[in-house]
Design an enzyme around this catalytic site. Structure first.
Site, PDB file in Angstrom:
ATOM      1  N   SER A 131       0.906   0.783   8.541  1.00 19.42           N
ATOM      2  CA  SER A 131       1.595   0.690   7.597  1.00 19.42           C
ATOM      3  C   SER A 131       3.093   0.264   8.079  1.00 19.42           C
ATOM      4  CB  SER A 131       1.845   1.683   6.495  1.00 19.42           C
ATOM      5  OG  SER A 131       2.816   1.544   5.446  1.00 19.42           O
ATOM      6  N   GLU A 133       5.525   0.968   6.204  1.00 18.49           N
ATOM      7  CA  GLU A 133       6.494   2.041   6.151  1.00 18.49           C
ATOM      8  C   GLU A 133       6.779   3.078   7.343  1.00 18.49           C
ATOM      9  OE1 GLU A 133       7.440   4.414   3.297  1.00 18.49           O
ATOM     10  OE2 GLU A 133       7.642   2.762   2.635  1.00 18.49           O
ATOM     11  N   TYR A 154       4.157  10.425   4.377  1.00 19.45           N
ATOM     12  CA  TYR A 154       3.371   9.533   4.560  1.00 19.45           C
ATOM     13  C   TYR A 154       3.595   8.518   5.966  1.00 19.45           C
ATOM     14  CZ  TYR A 154       1.011   4.893   3.769  1.00 19.45           C
ATOM     15  OH  TYR A 154       0.419   3.906   3.916  1.00 19.45           O
TER      16      TYR A 154
HETATM   17  P1  NAP Z   1      -5.616   2.846  -2.165  1.00 19.91           P
HETATM   18  O1  NAP Z   1      -5.848   1.869  -3.105  1.00 19.91           O
HETATM   19  O2  NAP Z   1      -4.768   4.173  -2.410  1.00 19.91           O
HETATM   20  O3  NAP Z   1      -6.964   3.505  -1.505  1.00 19.91           O
HETATM   21  C1  NAP Z   1      -7.054   4.716  -0.850  1.00 19.91           C
HETATM   22  C2  NAP Z   1      -8.476   4.961  -0.493  1.00 19.91           C
HETATM   23  O4  NAP Z   1      -8.388   6.142   0.473  1.00 19.91           O
HETATM   24  C3  NAP Z   1      -9.143   5.113  -1.550  1.00 19.91           C
HETATM   25  O5  NAP Z   1     -10.651   4.720  -1.640  1.00 19.91           O
HETATM   26  C4  NAP Z   1      -9.340   6.734  -1.429  1.00 19.91           C
HETATM   27  O6  NAP Z   1     -10.624   7.182  -2.084  1.00 19.91           O
HETATM   28  C5  NAP Z   1      -9.623   6.937  -0.068  1.00 19.91           C
HETATM   29  N1  NAP Z   1      -9.144   8.196   0.298  1.00 19.91           N
HETATM   30  C6  NAP Z   1      -8.135   9.101   0.104  1.00 19.91           C
HETATM   31  N2  NAP Z   1      -8.445  10.456   0.538  1.00 19.91           N
HETATM   32  C7  NAP Z   1      -9.436  10.282   1.209  1.00 19.91           C
HETATM   33  C8  NAP Z   1     -10.138  11.405   1.870  1.00 19.91           C
HETATM   34  N3  NAP Z   1      -9.993  12.444   2.136  1.00 19.91           N
HETATM   35  N4  NAP Z   1     -11.622  11.152   2.470  1.00 19.91           N
HETATM   36  C9  NAP Z   1     -12.129   9.833   2.552  1.00 19.91           C
HETATM   37  N5  NAP Z   1     -11.322   8.821   1.546  1.00 19.91           N
HETATM   38  C10 NAP Z   1     -10.226   9.170   0.970  1.00 19.91           C
HETATM   39  O7  NAP Z   1      -5.071   2.139  -0.927  1.00 19.91           O
HETATM   40  P2  NAP Z   1      -4.927   0.638  -0.433  1.00 19.91           P
HETATM   41  O8  NAP Z   1      -3.544   0.007  -1.080  1.00 19.91           O
HETATM   42  O9  NAP Z   1      -6.208   0.264  -0.736  1.00 19.91           O
HETATM   43  O10 NAP Z   1      -4.541   0.834   1.021  1.00 19.91           O
HETATM   44  C11 NAP Z   1      -5.637   0.957   2.069  1.00 19.91           C
HETATM   45  C12 NAP Z   1      -4.814   1.560   3.128  1.00 19.91           C
HETATM   46  O11 NAP Z   1      -3.896   0.845   3.973  1.00 19.91           O
HETATM   47  C13 NAP Z   1      -4.285   3.157   3.194  1.00 19.91           C
HETATM   48  O12 NAP Z   1      -4.762   3.644   4.026  1.00 19.91           O
HETATM   49  C14 NAP Z   1      -2.963   2.765   2.847  1.00 19.91           C
HETATM   50  O13 NAP Z   1      -2.292   3.731   3.306  1.00 19.91           O
HETATM   51  C15 NAP Z   1      -2.770   1.525   3.872  1.00 19.91           C
HETATM   52  N6  NAP Z   1      -1.770   0.497   3.318  1.00 19.91           N
HETATM   53  C16 NAP Z   1      -1.673  -0.114   2.312  1.00 19.91           C
HETATM   54  C17 NAP Z   1      -0.718  -0.888   2.114  1.00 19.91           C
HETATM   55  C18 NAP Z   1      -0.574  -1.670   0.658  1.00 19.91           C
HETATM   56  O14 NAP Z   1       0.629  -2.378   0.305  1.00 19.91           O
HETATM   57  N7  NAP Z   1      -1.356  -1.674  -0.158  1.00 19.91           N
HETATM   58  C19 NAP Z   1       0.303  -1.162   3.057  1.00 19.91           C
HETATM   59  C20 NAP Z   1      -0.001  -0.883   4.328  1.00 19.91           C
HETATM   60  C21 NAP Z   1      -0.941   0.083   4.402  1.00 19.91           C
HETATM   61  P3  NAP Z   1     -10.752   7.886  -3.678  1.00 19.91           P
HETATM   62  O15 NAP Z   1     -10.894   6.454  -4.627  1.00 19.91           O
HETATM   63  O16 NAP Z   1     -11.811   8.945  -3.833  1.00 19.91           O
HETATM   64  O17 NAP Z   1      -9.164   8.516  -3.986  1.00 19.91           O
HETATM   65  O1  G4F Z   2       5.313   0.337  -4.898  1.00 21.66           O
HETATM   66  P1  G4F Z   2       5.830   1.656  -4.148  1.00 21.66           P
HETATM   67  O2  G4F Z   2       5.262   2.898  -4.445  1.00 21.66           O
HETATM   68  O3  G4F Z   2       5.260   1.202  -2.778  1.00 21.66           O
HETATM   69  P2  G4F Z   2       5.934   1.771  -1.262  1.00 21.66           P
HETATM   70  O4  G4F Z   2       6.508   3.023  -1.265  1.00 21.66           O
HETATM   71  O5  G4F Z   2       6.497   0.596  -0.673  1.00 21.66           O
HETATM   72  O6  G4F Z   2       4.456   1.943  -0.467  1.00 21.66           O
HETATM   73  C1  G4F Z   2       3.390   1.043  -0.444  1.00 21.66           C
HETATM   74  O7  G4F Z   2       3.523  -0.087   0.542  1.00 21.66           O
HETATM   75  C2  G4F Z   2       3.266   0.604   1.827  1.00 21.66           C
HETATM   76  C3  G4F Z   2       3.739  -0.516   3.078  1.00 21.66           C
HETATM   77  O8  G4F Z   2       5.149  -0.686   3.085  1.00 21.66           O
HETATM   78  C4  G4F Z   2       2.026   1.313   2.034  1.00 21.66           C
HETATM   79  F1  G4F Z   2       1.906   1.660   3.260  1.00 21.66           F
HETATM   80  C5  G4F Z   2       1.745   2.406   1.180  1.00 21.66           C
HETATM   81  O9  G4F Z   2       0.505   2.898   1.156  1.00 21.66           O
HETATM   82  C6  G4F Z   2       2.144   1.852  -0.365  1.00 21.66           C
HETATM   83  O10 G4F Z   2       0.992   1.000  -0.680  1.00 21.66           O
HETATM   84  O11 G4F Z   2       7.231   1.542  -4.168  1.00 21.66           O
HETATM   85  C7  G4F Z   2       7.909   0.427  -3.679  1.00 21.66           C
HETATM   86  C8  G4F Z   2       9.619   0.692  -3.946  1.00 21.66           C
HETATM   87  C9  G4F Z   2      10.048   1.876  -3.499  1.00 21.66           C
HETATM   88  O12 G4F Z   2      11.254   1.509  -2.812  1.00 21.66           O
HETATM   89  C10 G4F Z   2      10.377   2.577  -4.688  1.00 21.66           C
HETATM   90  O13 G4F Z   2      11.242   3.636  -4.844  1.00 21.66           O
HETATM   91  O14 G4F Z   2       9.712   0.703  -5.573  1.00 21.66           O
HETATM   92  C11 G4F Z   2      10.495   1.630  -5.618  1.00 21.66           C
HETATM   93  N1  G4F Z   2      10.280   2.089  -7.016  1.00 21.66           N
HETATM   94  C12 G4F Z   2      11.319   2.017  -7.994  1.00 21.66           C
HETATM   95  N2  G4F Z   2      10.762   2.727  -9.315  1.00 21.66           N
HETATM   96  C13 G4F Z   2       9.256   2.790  -7.535  1.00 21.66           C
HETATM   97  C14 G4F Z   2       9.446   2.704  -8.807  1.00 21.66           C
HETATM   98  N3  G4F Z   2       8.115   3.120  -6.902  1.00 21.66           N
HETATM   99  C15 G4F Z   2       6.955   3.560  -7.860  1.00 21.66           C
HETATM  100  N4  G4F Z   2       5.871   3.778  -7.188  1.00 21.66           N
HETATM  101  N5  G4F Z   2       7.357   3.710  -8.995  1.00 21.66           N
HETATM  102  C16 G4F Z   2       8.441   3.591  -9.675  1.00 21.66           C
HETATM  103  O15 G4F Z   2       8.585   3.785 -10.814  1.00 21.66           O
END
Ligand code: NAP
Ligand code: G4F
Length: 339
Positions: A131, A133, A154
């Site tokens: 990520s 992050e 995280y």
């Molecule tokens: P998400 O919608 O939160 O999905 C997370 C998945 O992980 C869900 O299927 C969840 O299953 C599963 N999971 C959580 N804990 C588990 C466990 N103990 N054993 C097995 N499965 C488990 O995340 P996403 O946005 O699709 O992201 C996919 C991956 O990319 C994650 O690893 C996230 O950290 C990473 N990532 C995401 C972003 C982004 O912007 N979306 C960016 C960078 C990296 P349940 O449905 O059962 O909870």
């Molecule tokens: O949407 P966020 O919660 O995403 P964040 O923290 O960037 O993380 C996501 O992206 C990562 C990749 O860089 C992934 F690895 C991670 O798994 C996840 O998918 O927050 C985005 C921004 C933050 O700066 C937060 O402080 O939005 C700001 N924010 C402001 N108000 C809020 C809120 N975030 C959330 N969730 N809820 C609010 O009300």
């Protein structure tokens, strides 16, 4: 013969798009699901029931990233060609409250699945969901050579997994890649991430079902892309000649405030009348600026995003507006988006 993929995190945003992509390419897809008290497969139910997904090519198996013996047994039985490790407790703010759990799943979970792969199917190809992050407070733009400076439990868990992938590649010769993905969103994004929280609230306010939106830090900047394009990048990493780490990003950054302005603008509303600050959404340590340089992915994988910021906001707001107008429930909004 059809290739076989194993996806952890298949019930999440990315897992559902990736399963769709791989099934369309003719793969047999095994997805790891957890037992939960209410069923949570709504993002993939349309695939499970799709008559075009013939011969039961989507196969769901129970397990957990916290259960190493189960992962080992599954990989021995399935012997997949490709493994996509997307499972994580993926909410940054929540990771401050559940630091141990987040590390167990997001860091040790990577050890468990790589160990399982090393013994069960060492010739498989492995993708790790790293990520942006992990960059934390590192100066922008960030690329594969930028030193990491994580700012949350995280991000630290992800960094452990990231380094482990590199170690298993070097130590054991595994074909293991990390995708350092910047934020990517869609109508299937979980409702507590900021983009989807905003798009859903805009639709609800427009429909007269909500009157305010409470948010935390509006100054944070993110590089937001469109999730279906990012899962294509994951797949491309595993088709390359050699394994490596790749940044996937749009190369643009925008504040949360800009996202809010655009989203309310999509339905002709002035956001300042509806948005209020709520300190409960602030994080103990914030990542102020993420801006990715996806140059390596473009050069080596031919990957480049098409959907930029304004289109992304529009896609998400329109999906939620349509969903609420038609009285759809959450999973129905997502399903409508499939079609
Ligand atoms: P998400 O919608 O939160 O999905 C997370 C998945 O992980 C869900 O299927 C969840 O299953 C599963 N999971 C959580 N804990 C588990 C466990 N103990 N054993 C097995 N499965 C488990 O995340 P996403 O946005 O699709 O992201 C996919 C991956 O990319 C994650 O690893 C996230 O950290 C990473 N990532 C995401 C972003 C982004 O912007 N979306 C960016 C960078 C990296 P349940 O449905 O059962 O909870
Ligand atoms: O949407 P966020 O919660 O995403 P964040 O923290 O960037 O993380 C996501 O992206 C990562 C990749 O860089 C992934 F690895 C991670 O798994 C996840 O998918 O927050 C985005 C921004 C933050 O700066 C937060 O402080 O939005 C700001 N924010 C402001 N108000 C809020 C809120 N975030 C959330 N969730 N809820 C609010 O009300």
């Amino acid at each position: 013969m059809a290739r076989t993929a194993f996806i952890t995190g298949i019930t999440g945003q990315d897992g559902s798009y990736l399963a769709e992509l791989l099934l369309a390419k003719g793969y047999i897809v095994y997805g790891l699901i957890r037992r939960s008290s209410t069923f949570n497969t709504d993002r993939i139910d349309h695939l499970y029931q799709d008559p075009h997904v013939k011969d039961y090519r989507l196969r769901l198996v129970y397990g957990d990233m916290q259960d190493g013996s189960c992962l080992t047994r599954l990989l021995h039985e399935i012997k997949p060609d490709e493994i996509y490790n997307l499972a994580a407790q993926s909410h940054v703010k929540v990771s401050f409250d559940t630091a141990e759990h987040t590390g167990d799943v997001g860091a040790l979970g990577v050890t468990r699945i790589l160990e399982a792969m090393r013994t069960a199917c060492p010739k498989a190809r492995f993708y790790q969901a790293s990520s942006s992050e992990m960059f934390g407070s590192a100066p922008a733009p960030q690329n594969e050579a930028t030193p990491f400076a994580p700012r949350s439990p995280y991000a630290i868990a992800k960094l452990y997994g990231h380094h482990l992938v590199a170690n298993y590649r070097e130590a054991w010769g595994l074909f293991a890649c990390s995708g350092i993905l910047f934020n990517h969103e869609s109508p299937r994004r979980g409702g507590t991430f900021v983009t989807r929280k905003i798009s859903h609230a805009v639709a609800a306010i427009k429909a007269g079902k909500q009157d305010r939106l409470f948010l935390g830090n509006l100054d944070a900047k993110r590089d937001w892309g469109f999730a279906p394009e990012y899962v294509e990048g994951m797949w491309r990493m595993l088709q390359a000649d050699k394994p490596g780490d790749y940044v996937l990003a749009t190369g643009e950054t925008h504040t949360v405030r800009e996202f809010v302005e655009h989203a309310f603008g999509c339905v002709g509303l002035d956001w300042t009348k509806y948005v209020e600050h709520d300190p409960r959404y602030l994080r103990p340590t914030e990542v102020d600026l993420l801006l990715g340089d996806p140059g390596k992915a473009k050069r080596e994988l031919g990957w480049q995003c098409q959907v930029k910021f304004a289109d992304l906001v529009k896609i998400m707001v329109e999906a939620d507006v349509r969903g609420l107008k038609d009285g759809l429930r959450e999973f129905e909004v997502r399903e409508r988006h499939f079609k």
